[in-house]
Design a protein around this motif. Structure first.
Motif, PDB file in Angstrom:
ATOM      1  N   GLU A   1      41.281  52.965  68.728  1.00  0.00           N
ATOM      2  CA  GLU A   1      41.261  54.353  69.633  1.00  0.00           C
ATOM      3  C   GLU A   1      40.877  55.568  68.534  1.00  0.00           C
ATOM      4  N   ASP A   2      41.461  55.788  67.283  1.00  0.00           N
ATOM      5  CA  ASP A   2      40.920  56.697  66.186  1.00  0.00           C
ATOM      6  C   ASP A   2      39.682  56.479  65.761  1.00  0.00           C
ATOM      7  N   LYS A   3      38.997  55.390  65.733  1.00  0.00           N
ATOM      8  CA  LYS A   3      37.658  54.940  65.134  1.00  0.00           C
ATOM      9  C   LYS A   3      36.853  54.360  66.314  1.00  0.00           C
ATOM     10  N   ARG A   4      37.102  54.670  67.560  1.00  0.00           N
ATOM     11  CA  ARG A   4      36.234  54.073  68.522  1.00  0.00           C
ATOM     12  C   ARG A   4      34.991  54.351  68.592  1.00  0.00           C
ATOM     13  N   GLU A   5      34.316  55.533  68.318  1.00  0.00           N
ATOM     14  CA  GLU A   5      32.657  55.928  68.178  1.00  0.00           C
ATOM     15  C   GLU A   5      32.073  54.831  67.244  1.00  0.00           C
ATOM     16  N   THR A   6      32.670  54.383  66.360  1.00  0.00           N
ATOM     17  CA  THR A   6      32.099  53.688  65.330  1.00  0.00           C
ATOM     18  C   THR A   6      32.774  51.995  65.250  1.00  0.00           C
TER      19      THR A   6
END
Length: 237
Positions: free
Chosen positions: A139-144
């Motif tokens: 979730e902390d890196k969800r965008e990438t």
């Protein structure tokens, strides 16, 4: 009179014995849920039962989860590789390994239109709560974060499956299911999301495109999580 009494008593004992036998047999035939089985079912169940041939309908009971007429996703292949390094990528892989990843089971599905392909993963972790840490890392890196490594299946619509347009990762329900469940999703024709031309990509257009793929991945993982829950209950159909 004594003879009659004994006869009646004998009949009552026979009836009672028959009832007890029937009750015992009835209990023997009951299929009771074994919650503890959830901890080991990833290696005790056939892999084609872990990944059903179709998923669709809705995740709840009586929702047509396994009804082929309501199938949204059709399985086209199961990966023979179970190494954590093969099944996950980036931050999700790092967090899984840091929290004792034992194995990653994967299968690839194609949607009923033949336009979307997805690889679904079951990440096996130790008991005691590390699954939430892996979900947080995703979730902390969800965008990438691509999360689940695509599994291309030769001779199918997923033969060239590699470009992930969306992903979703969550934890299985309950303390007796030490699993993280995830999926990556893409286009069967190789379309890459989030690179819309000109004005179509401006003012949030690319973000909207990506979010639609993430939403499809989330829906698929929701179906898979319902399936895993039903396996633990002894009720996959």
């Amino acid at each position: 009179m004594l003879g009659s009494f004994l006869a009646v008593l004998g009949v009552l004992l026979l009836i009672g014995g028959g009832a007890l036998t029937a009750h015992t047999y009835s209990n023997y035939r009951q299929e009771l849920p074994n919650y503890a089985y959830g901890k080991v079912m990833w290696r005790d169940e056939p892999v084609d039962k872990v990944f059903p041939a179709t998923l669709g309908g809705s995740g709840g009971y009586n929702g047509g989860l396994y009804d082929r007429k309501q199938a949204v996703w059709n399985r086209v292949g199961i990966s023979p590789e179970t190494d954590c390094d093969k099944g996950l990528t980036r931050a999700t892989l790092k967090a899984a390994k840091a929290n004792g990843c034992k194995a990653v089971l994967r299968a690839t599905y194609v949607d009923s239109t033949g336009n979307m392909v997805a690889t679904v993963a079951l990440v096996v972790l130790p008991e005691g709560g590390p699954k939430e840490k892996v979900v947080t890392a995703y979730e902390d890196k969800r965008e990438t974060e691509g999360a689940v490594a695509p599994y291309a299946v030769p001779g199918t619509l997923a033969a060239k499956w590699k470009d992930r347009n969306g992903a979703y990762v969550t934890a299985a329900y309950g303390e007796n299911l030490p699993y993280v469940l995830g999926a990556s999703i893409g286009s069967a024709d190789g379309y890459v999301a989030g690179v819309l031309p000109g004005e179509w990509g401006e003012y949030g257009g690319n973000d909207t495109d990506l979010e639609s793929w993430h939403a499809n991945a989330e829906d698929l993982v929701g179906l898979f999580r319902a399936h895993i829950d039903r396996m633990q209950m002894g009720d996959p159909r």
